[in-house]
Design an enzyme around this catalytic site. Structure first.
Site, PDB file in Angstrom:
ATOM      1  N   TYR A  77     -22.764  90.687  -4.634  1.00 29.87           N
ATOM      2  CA  TYR A  77     -21.872  91.454  -5.329  1.00 29.87           C
ATOM      3  C   TYR A  77     -22.052  91.176  -6.833  1.00 29.87           C
ATOM      4  O   TYR A  77     -21.888  92.205  -7.287  1.00 29.87           O
ATOM      5  CB  TYR A  77     -20.343  90.704  -4.852  1.00 29.87           C
ATOM      6  CG  TYR A  77     -19.075  91.133  -5.713  1.00 29.87           C
ATOM      7  CD1 TYR A  77     -18.459  92.334  -5.297  1.00 29.87           C
ATOM      8  CD2 TYR A  77     -18.634  90.356  -6.640  1.00 29.87           C
ATOM      9  CE1 TYR A  77     -17.347  92.719  -5.977  1.00 29.87           C
ATOM     10  CE2 TYR A  77     -17.358  90.787  -7.287  1.00 29.87           C
ATOM     11  CZ  TYR A  77     -16.996  91.884  -6.881  1.00 29.87           C
ATOM     12  OH  TYR A  77     -15.558  92.256  -7.570  1.00 29.87           O
ATOM     13  N   SER A  78     -22.599  89.927  -7.072  1.00 25.28           N
ATOM     14  CA  SER A  78     -22.778  89.831  -8.719  1.00 25.28           C
ATOM     15  C   SER A  78     -23.828  90.767  -8.992  1.00 25.28           C
ATOM     16  O   SER A  78     -24.146  91.249 -10.291  1.00 25.28           O
ATOM     17  CB  SER A  78     -22.972  88.633  -8.957  1.00 25.28           C
ATOM     18  OG  SER A  78     -23.860  87.642  -8.103  1.00 25.28           O
ATOM     19  N   SER A 119      -6.766 104.132  -3.725  1.00 24.97           N
ATOM     20  CA  SER A 119      -5.961 103.508  -2.699  1.00 24.97           C
ATOM     21  C   SER A 119      -5.651 102.127  -2.839  1.00 24.97           C
ATOM     22  O   SER A 119      -4.794 101.511  -2.251  1.00 24.97           O
ATOM     23  CB  SER A 119      -6.450 104.169  -1.478  1.00 24.97           C
ATOM     24  OG  SER A 119      -7.764 103.714  -1.474  1.00 24.97           O
ATOM     25  N   LYS A 131     -22.693  94.556  -9.344  1.00 26.44           N
ATOM     26  CA  LYS A 131     -21.852  94.550 -10.546  1.00 26.44           C
ATOM     27  C   LYS A 131     -22.647  94.439 -11.783  1.00 26.44           C
ATOM     28  O   LYS A 131     -22.409  94.968 -12.956  1.00 26.44           O
ATOM     29  CB  LYS A 131     -20.542  93.648 -10.567  1.00 26.44           C
ATOM     30  CG  LYS A 131     -19.702  93.829  -9.405  1.00 26.44           C
ATOM     31  CD  LYS A 131     -18.912  95.082  -9.444  1.00 26.44           C
ATOM     32  CE  LYS A 131     -17.769  95.230  -8.833  1.00 26.44           C
ATOM     33  NZ  LYS A 131     -17.034  96.475  -8.660  1.00 26.44           N
TER      34      LYS A 131
HETATM   35  P1  NAP Z   1      -9.108  96.802  -3.062  1.00 30.08           P
HETATM   36  O1  NAP Z   1      -7.332  96.558  -3.098  1.00 30.08           O
HETATM   37  O2  NAP Z   1      -9.662  96.040  -1.780  1.00 30.08           O
HETATM   38  O3  NAP Z   1      -9.592  98.064  -3.122  1.00 30.08           O
HETATM   39  C1  NAP Z   1     -10.820  98.443  -3.185  1.00 30.08           C
HETATM   40  C2  NAP Z   1     -11.013 100.090  -3.228  1.00 30.08           C
HETATM   41  O4  NAP Z   1     -12.222 100.569  -2.931  1.00 30.08           O
HETATM   42  C3  NAP Z   1     -10.148 100.809  -2.039  1.00 30.08           C
HETATM   43  O5  NAP Z   1      -9.307 101.709  -2.622  1.00 30.08           O
HETATM   44  C4  NAP Z   1     -11.109 101.298  -1.066  1.00 30.08           C
HETATM   45  O6  NAP Z   1     -10.937 102.537  -0.562  1.00 30.08           O
HETATM   46  C5  NAP Z   1     -12.470 101.630  -2.092  1.00 30.08           C
HETATM   47  N1  NAP Z   1     -13.633 101.767  -1.397  1.00 30.08           N
HETATM   48  C6  NAP Z   1     -14.205 100.596  -0.787  1.00 30.08           C
HETATM   49  N2  NAP Z   1     -15.271 100.939  -0.063  1.00 30.08           N
HETATM   50  C7  NAP Z   1     -15.199 102.469  -0.344  1.00 30.08           C
HETATM   51  C8  NAP Z   1     -16.129 103.478   0.128  1.00 30.08           C
HETATM   52  N3  NAP Z   1     -17.274 103.457   0.839  1.00 30.08           N
HETATM   53  N4  NAP Z   1     -15.891 104.515  -0.426  1.00 30.08           N
HETATM   54  C9  NAP Z   1     -14.849 105.037  -1.120  1.00 30.08           C
HETATM   55  N5  NAP Z   1     -13.950 103.853  -1.590  1.00 30.08           N
HETATM   56  C10 NAP Z   1     -14.238 102.906  -1.180  1.00 30.08           C
HETATM   57  O7  NAP Z   1      -9.692  95.984  -4.305  1.00 30.08           O
HETATM   58  P2  NAP Z   1      -9.296  95.597  -5.600  1.00 30.08           P
HETATM   59  O8  NAP Z   1      -8.913  94.230  -5.806  1.00 30.08           O
HETATM   60  O9  NAP Z   1      -8.044  96.642  -6.167  1.00 30.08           O
HETATM   61  O10 NAP Z   1     -10.672  95.948  -6.392  1.00 30.08           O
HETATM   62  C11 NAP Z   1     -10.925  97.033  -7.166  1.00 30.08           C
HETATM   63  C12 NAP Z   1     -12.072  96.829  -8.107  1.00 30.08           C
HETATM   64  O11 NAP Z   1     -12.133  95.784  -9.052  1.00 30.08           O
HETATM   65  C13 NAP Z   1     -13.501  96.699  -6.899  1.00 30.08           C
HETATM   66  O12 NAP Z   1     -14.375  97.368  -7.738  1.00 30.08           O
HETATM   67  C14 NAP Z   1     -13.521  95.129  -7.458  1.00 30.08           C
HETATM   68  O13 NAP Z   1     -14.780  94.671  -7.027  1.00 30.08           O
HETATM   69  C15 NAP Z   1     -12.941  94.857  -8.721  1.00 30.08           C
HETATM   70  N6  NAP Z   1     -12.538  93.353  -9.008  1.00 30.08           N
HETATM   71  C16 NAP Z   1     -11.547  92.957  -8.470  1.00 30.08           C
HETATM   72  C17 NAP Z   1     -10.975  91.737  -8.772  1.00 30.08           C
HETATM   73  C18 NAP Z   1      -9.777  91.056  -8.054  1.00 30.08           C
HETATM   74  O14 NAP Z   1      -9.593  90.051  -8.388  1.00 30.08           O
HETATM   75  N7  NAP Z   1      -9.207  91.879  -7.299  1.00 30.08           N
HETATM   76  C19 NAP Z   1     -11.660  90.852  -9.586  1.00 30.08           C
HETATM   77  C20 NAP Z   1     -12.909  91.525 -10.297  1.00 30.08           C
HETATM   78  C21 NAP Z   1     -13.268  92.665  -9.921  1.00 30.08           C
HETATM   79  P3  NAP Z   1      -9.996 102.787   0.675  1.00 30.08           P
HETATM   80  O15 NAP Z   1      -8.987 101.388   0.763  1.00 30.08           O
HETATM   81  O16 NAP Z   1      -9.355 104.120   0.783  1.00 30.08           O
HETATM   82  O17 NAP Z   1     -11.100 102.704   1.890  1.00 30.08           O
END
Ligand code: NAP
Length: 239
Positions: free
Chosen positions: A150-151, A10, A154
């Site tokens: 967070y780090s 999502s 991960k």
């Molecule tokens: P995002 O749009 O905030 O999406 C986070 C997702 O995690 C959402 O689908 C959310 O589900 C789900 N989530 C959070 N808590 C949860 C829980 N307790 N149970 C089930 N689902 C949960 O973030 P994103 O940027 O796409 O990030 C996706 C991944 O990439 C993450 O692991 C993040 O750490 C990693 N990441 C992102 C970046 C960046 O620059 N964006 C950089 C490095 C790593 P709902 O919304 O449905 O609750």
């Protein structure tokens, strides 16, 4: 048709991964927690493009809830591609970090990895083919002020990736992590402005979710059969 599960489907990166895997011919389980509406509208987009997808809803930190949904599903057919993408950040400089912030972030990224991956393993092993792709972060490799929780989460995910890769390598299953830098999503919109990005990223732009998804698509493919136990960065040169 093989099944793929994308946790956090999502969210920004997760949605792009779902679209990539659906375009590559998988039936995609789009997982959501609170964002059920976004996941349902993604099913509509994917099916309109001729793909196959459905929504699964659970909190990855709730072991019992995860098993209640996943175990009946895999009795019918194994999930052979798992993308552990659900993640949160809850930043604070360490002396000001509350215990709840520490535990919440570890719970989603690390305990969530266990809760979702564990029930899927035996059916995947029996099928002698599988792909596990964990979405990590540059913060796990370079560190980041304000993100000790967070780090740590991960970084532990990276180590789990390497050990699990060794355990299942002889069964046709690869386990890798992807460590993105700054990717354009809601998670980063409030954190970095254009000047920050120009200063921090040698390519002078944020990455896109589609670029991360293409890497996932490759790692999930047969072409990546000999890549396992790796932490692969995608960060526009933020070495
Ligand atoms: P995002 O749009 O905030 O999406 C986070 C997702 O995690 C959402 O689908 C959310 O589900 C789900 N989530 C959070 N808590 C949860 C829980 N307790 N149970 C089930 N689902 C949960 O973030 P994103 O940027 O796409 O990030 C996706 C991944 O990439 C993450 O692991 C993040 O750490 C990693 N990441 C992102 C970046 C960046 O620059 N964006 C950089 C490095 C790593 P709902 O919304 O449905 O609750």
């Amino acid at each position: 048709m093989k099944n793929a599960l994308v946790t956090g489907g999502s969210g920004g990166i997760g949605a792009a991964i779902c679209q990539r895997l659906a375009a590559d011919g998988y039936h995609v389980y789009i997982h959501a927690n609170n964002g059920v509406k976004s996941a349902l509208s993604l099913v509509d987009d994917i099916t309109a493009d001729g793909g196959s997808a459905e929504v699964l809803v659970f909190d990855v930190t709730d072991n019992k809830a995860v098993e209640e949904i996943l175990i009946p599903l895999i009795e019918q057919q194994p999930i052979q591609v798992l993308v552990n993408n659900a993640g949160i950040h809850d930043d604070a400089i360490f002396p000001g970090m509350q215990a709840a912030q520490w535990h919440r972030v570890i719970d989603v990224s690390l305990n969530g990895f266990f809760n979702v991956t564990h029930p899927l393993m035996m059916p995947m092993i029996r099928s002698r083919w599988g792909r596990i792709i964990n979405i990590s972060s540059i913060a796990s490799l370079a560190g980041n002020a304000g993100q000790v929780n967070y780090s740590a989460a991960k970084g532990a995910l990276n180590s789990a990736t390497k050990s699990l890769a060794r355990e299942v390598a002889s069964r046709g299953i690869t386990v890798n992590a992807i460590a993105p830098g700054i990717i354009e999503t809601n998670m980063t919109a409030s954190t970095f402005n254009t000047d920050d990005i120009k200063r921090m990223v040698p390519m002078k732009r944020a990455g896109t979710a589609a670029e991360v998804a293409d890497l996932v698509g490759f790692l999930a493919s047969d072409k990546a059969a000999y890549i396992t136990g790796q932490i692969i960065s995608i960060n526009g040169g933020m070495v």
